[in-house]
Design an enzyme around this catalytic site. Structure first.
Site, PDB file in Angstrom:
ATOM      1  N   GLY A 121     136.593  87.005  72.518  1.00  0.00           N
ATOM      2  CA  GLY A 121     135.965  87.979  71.621  1.00  0.00           C
ATOM      3  C   GLY A 121     134.925  87.310  70.750  1.00  0.00           C
ATOM      4  O   GLY A 121     134.821  86.087  70.702  1.00  0.00           O
ATOM      5  N   GLY A 123     133.700  85.579  68.077  1.00  0.00           N
ATOM      6  CA  GLY A 123     134.301  84.803  66.990  1.00  0.00           C
ATOM      7  C   GLY A 123     133.317  84.528  65.877  1.00  0.00           C
ATOM      8  O   GLY A 123     133.693  84.100  64.789  1.00  0.00           O
ATOM      9  N   ARG A 124     132.054  84.718  66.186  1.00  0.00           N
ATOM     10  CA  ARG A 124     131.046  84.472  65.146  1.00  0.00           C
ATOM     11  C   ARG A 124     129.841  85.390  65.310  1.00  0.00           C
ATOM     12  O   ARG A 124     128.802  85.165  64.703  1.00  0.00           O
ATOM     13  CB  ARG A 124     130.606  83.021  65.162  1.00  0.00           C
ATOM     14  N   LYS A 144     124.465  86.349  65.213  1.00  0.00           N
ATOM     15  CA  LYS A 144     125.351  85.274  65.688  1.00  0.00           C
ATOM     16  C   LYS A 144     125.380  84.182  64.625  1.00  0.00           C
ATOM     17  O   LYS A 144     124.331  83.662  64.249  1.00  0.00           O
ATOM     18  CB  LYS A 144     124.820  84.716  67.015  1.00  0.00           C
ATOM     19  N   ASP A 156     134.832  78.553  62.415  1.00  0.00           N
ATOM     20  CA  ASP A 156     134.382  78.948  61.081  1.00  0.00           C
ATOM     21  C   ASP A 156     133.482  80.185  61.099  1.00  0.00           C
ATOM     22  O   ASP A 156     133.019  80.636  60.059  1.00  0.00           O
ATOM     23  CB  ASP A 156     133.647  77.771  60.406  1.00  0.00           C
ATOM     24  N   GLY A 157     133.201  80.701  62.294  1.00  0.00           N
ATOM     25  CA  GLY A 157     132.360  81.901  62.375  1.00  0.00           C
ATOM     26  C   GLY A 157     130.887  81.633  62.139  1.00  0.00           C
ATOM     27  O   GLY A 157     130.081  82.557  62.074  1.00  0.00           O
ATOM     28  N   ARG A 207     120.207  88.528  67.791  1.00  0.00           N
ATOM     29  CA  ARG A 207     119.930  88.659  69.216  1.00  0.00           C
ATOM     30  C   ARG A 207     119.842  90.130  69.613  1.00  0.00           C
ATOM     31  O   ARG A 207     120.550  90.970  69.053  1.00  0.00           O
ATOM     32  CB  ARG A 207     121.046  88.007  70.042  1.00  0.00           C
ATOM     33  N   ASP A 283     132.959  84.708  80.195  1.00  0.00           N
ATOM     34  CA  ASP A 283     132.633  85.387  78.931  1.00  0.00           C
ATOM     35  C   ASP A 283     131.166  85.193  78.578  1.00  0.00           C
ATOM     36  O   ASP A 283     130.659  85.843  77.659  1.00  0.00           O
ATOM     37  CB  ASP A 283     133.530  84.891  77.794  1.00  0.00           C
ATOM     38  N   ASP A 293     124.039  83.754  75.860  1.00  0.00           N
ATOM     39  CA  ASP A 293     124.795  82.655  75.254  1.00  0.00           C
ATOM     40  C   ASP A 293     124.207  81.293  75.565  1.00  0.00           C
ATOM     41  O   ASP A 293     124.775  80.482  76.280  1.00  0.00           O
ATOM     42  CB  ASP A 293     126.278  82.733  75.635  1.00  0.00           C
TER      43      ASP A 293
HETATM   44  P1  AMP Z   1     130.760  80.050  73.674  1.00  0.00           P
HETATM   45  O1  AMP Z   1     131.253  79.150  74.762  1.00  0.00           O
HETATM   46  O2  AMP Z   1     129.832  79.399  72.695  1.00  0.00           O
HETATM   47  O3  AMP Z   1     130.169  81.296  74.219  1.00  0.00           O
HETATM   48  O4  AMP Z   1     132.029  80.453  72.784  1.00  0.00           O
HETATM   49  C1  AMP Z   1     133.276  80.752  73.327  1.00  0.00           C
HETATM   50  C2  AMP Z   1     134.141  81.470  72.335  1.00  0.00           C
HETATM   51  O5  AMP Z   1     134.311  80.712  71.140  1.00  0.00           O
HETATM   52  C3  AMP Z   1     133.615  82.820  71.895  1.00  0.00           C
HETATM   53  O6  AMP Z   1     134.713  83.678  71.729  1.00  0.00           O
HETATM   54  C4  AMP Z   1     132.957  82.513  70.572  1.00  0.00           C
HETATM   55  O7  AMP Z   1     132.866  83.634  69.742  1.00  0.00           O
HETATM   56  C5  AMP Z   1     133.890  81.464  70.008  1.00  0.00           C
HETATM   57  N1  AMP Z   1     133.235  80.582  69.045  1.00  0.00           N
HETATM   58  C6  AMP Z   1     132.302  79.654  69.296  1.00  0.00           C
HETATM   59  N2  AMP Z   1     131.933  79.033  68.170  1.00  0.00           N
HETATM   60  C7  AMP Z   1     132.641  79.580  67.165  1.00  0.00           C
HETATM   61  C8  AMP Z   1     132.705  79.360  65.755  1.00  0.00           C
HETATM   62  N3  AMP Z   1     131.973  78.425  65.142  1.00  0.00           N
HETATM   63  N4  AMP Z   1     133.561  80.120  65.054  1.00  0.00           N
HETATM   64  C9  AMP Z   1     134.322  81.052  65.645  1.00  0.00           C
HETATM   65  N5  AMP Z   1     134.313  81.297  66.955  1.00  0.00           N
HETATM   66  C10 AMP Z   1     133.492  80.579  67.720  1.00  0.00           C
HETATM   67 MG    MG Z   2     129.955  82.996  74.563  1.00  0.00          MG
END
Ligand code: AMP
Ligand code: MG
Length: 526
Positions: A121, A123-124, A144, A156-157, A207, A283, A293
């Site tokens: 989901g 996360g940020r 984002k 940390d979002g 975005r 994802d 992404d």
């Molecule tokens: P990504 O591989 O960057 O697409 O991220 C994979 C997952 O990790 C997704 O659910 C993102 O929302 C979550 N995510 C990545 N970085 C952060 C962050 N700094 N804080 C919270 N969630 C994160």
């Molecule tokens: Mg992603």
């Protein structure tokens, strides 16, 4: 995958996955009235609560507009003049929720490096709402790096400024290349620091996408056994992004086929541009067929098919050469997630398998057509594939710069010319075999009908001179993060908006890294 290279759809693999918790949907706070209105629609927010968590962006200390994409704002019918200033910094920094927005974080699952995670989901990332362009096409607007959400897990979002700038540069370059991609509307500095290996300045990117629904969104509902939600998601995606499938007898199969085709075309474009995504997890694979992404992604300088830049891709799963196979694998996971929607399961499995098996064919056709265009070959001929493959073989053994070699070739005439041919040779460390190949290429060109001038112009319109070179990006990021100097970033965006047109103002941007300048590893900065 079995020995014959067929990747099998396994309808049972999802059934063993345990159900997950439902999450809370906190009430949406009213937004202040003194902000510019964005003409938001919020169709995703009309879906049932298990699709998302309602959550407002977390305000930042000192939002500052680094770059606002005027051209995109105008296309989307937004008030570009107002949003480019302080009001835009407040909105795109997450400090003020514009009227009409219903912010939410989307729920999804995903296979990460081959391992299924049923609960990912946003996360940020926080979806503000949708806007329509002049043609009435709808686009999601998402922040984002806008703070923690119920899906943040340990994160940390937030986003580090460098990766925000990297994403801005790369996605806008993709757009300039005509490669489907999410777009960048704004990059904002937060005035806060984020803790990674050390402290870095923080940023937020806004975005814009035809849809932020991913393969992993379908996997989310399939894994949790929510058949009804799966159906609602399918209906939503078809209505929004694939309206032509509304009359399809088996809409789930129609969608699978459409996504397979869009992804095949997309990955072919990546391969033709030397792009390495780096994190092709399910994802991070868009249902709308856009590049999405941007993390540790990068463009190759020297052509080496096994190139990996991402520091977290230790086994090279997402190496340049593996990208088509990984897309194929991901689409197989999409097929599995869609199968619960089939009325006749046995027949459906066979039909889904047939659609999945067609991926290599779609990909190969798109790849060959694009590669032939890069070599100036219009009238498809039997031997073209071998000519393309031998050219790539030469680039690899000769350690040539991928971009410059194609571009130099675009300048050559049908008749050998020692001076011009030398321009191509300089793109190679070892040009052995090049002369022979050029002779074959020229012989092949004699069977093209268009004029020499038109052929060269056509080649130069598909072979960029300027690409986002890693070392340039790194310099721009270092200047921004370490010295608060956004000049190199701004210049890079400006140059890359026109990748094909050679011009004095962009002199030097075409150059590969000098010895010691090359950036061999990239980081996702999460
Ligand atoms: P990504 O591989 O960057 O697409 O991220 C994979 C997952 O990790 C997704 O659910 C993102 O929302 C979550 N995510 C990545 N970085 C952060 C962050 N700094 N804080 C919270 N969630 C994160
Ligand atoms: Mg992603």
């Amino acid at each position: 995958m079995d020995e014959s290279g067929v990747i099998h759809v396994d309808r049972w693999s999802l059934l063993s996955i345990t159900a997950m918790l439902a999450f809370l949907s906190p009430d949406h706070e009213d937004s202040p009235m003194d902000m510019p209105t964005l003409p938001f629609a919020n169709t995703y927010a009309r879906l049932p609560p298990r699709f998302y968590a309602r959550i407002n962006p977390v305000p930042v200390h000192d939002p500052g507009m680094i770059r606002f994409n005027q051209e995109l704002a105008q296309e989307l019918g937004l008030d570009a003049a107002v949003l480019a200033g302080a009001a835009g910094a407040l909105i795109f920094g997450g400090n003020q929720v514009p009227e009409g927005a219903e912010p939410l974080a989307m729920a999804y699952a995903g296979h990460q490096f081959g391992h299924f995670n049923p609960q990912l989901g946003d996360g940020r990332a926080i979806l503000l709402g949708e806007v329509a362009d002049r043609e009435g096409r709808r686009f999601d607007v998402q922040l984002k790096g806008a703070g923690r959400t119920p899906f943040s897990r340990g994160g940390d979002g937030r986003a580090q400024l460098g990766p925000v700038l990297r994403e801005y540069v790369l996605c806008e370059f993709m757009h300039a290349m005509g490669i489907p991609t999410t777009r960048a509307l704004a990059a904002v500095s937060t005035g806060e620091q984020v803790a990674r290996e050390r402290l870095y300045p923080g940023g937020i990117i806004t975005r814009v996408s035809a849809s932020f629904v991913r393969v992993g969104t379908f996997q989310f509902f399939a894994a949790h056994g929510h058949r009804e939600a799966l159906q609602q998601l399918l209906d939503y995606v078809i209505a929004r992004n694939y309206p032509e499938l509304q009359a399809h007898p088996r809409p789930w199969l129609g969608l699978l086929d459409a996504v397979v085709r869009r992804q095949a075309a997309l990955i072919a474009r990546w391969m033709q541009t030397g792009f390495i995504h780096g994190v092709m997890n399910t994802d991070n694979m868009s249902i709308a067929g856009e590049t999405i992404d941007y993390g540790p992604c990068a463009f190759m300088d020297t052509y080496q098919a096994d190139t990996v830049y991402s520091s977290i891709d230790r086994e090279g799963r997402y190496a340049y050469r593996n990208q088509p196979a990984m897309a194929h694998w991901n689409l197989c996971r999409l097929a599995e997630a869609l199968l619960p929607l089939a009325v006749e399961p046995e027949e459906a499995l066979e039909a889904a398998q047939a659609v999945i098996n067609a991926f290599p064919e779609h990909y190969e056709a798109a790849w060959l057509a694009g590669m032939c265009a890069k070599l100036g070959l219009e009238a498809a001929e039997e031997g073209d594939r071998v000519l393309v493959e031998d050219w790539l073989g030469l680039l690899e053994t000769g350690r040539a710069d991928f971009t410059l070699a194609f571009r130099a070739l675009s300048k050559l005439g049908t008749v050998a010319d020692p001076v011009q041919d030398a321009g191509l040779q300089t793109c190679f460390e070892k040009p052995a075999g090049l002369a022979d190949w050029l002779e074959r290429w020229r012989a092949r060109l004699t069977r093209e009908v268009c004029t020499e001038q038109a052929r060269r112009a056509r080649m130069q319109a598909v072979n960029p001179l300027y690409i986002p070179r890693n070392h340039r990006l790194e310099q721009a990021i270092r200047a921004a993060e370490d010295h608060d100097d956004f000049g190199p970033f701004q210049a890079l965006v400006t140059v890359l908006a026109q990748p094909f047109r050679e011009r004095p103002a962009a002199a030097g941007y075409e150059r590969p890294p000098a010895a010691g300048e090359a950036v061999l590893q990239t980081f996702c900065g999460t």
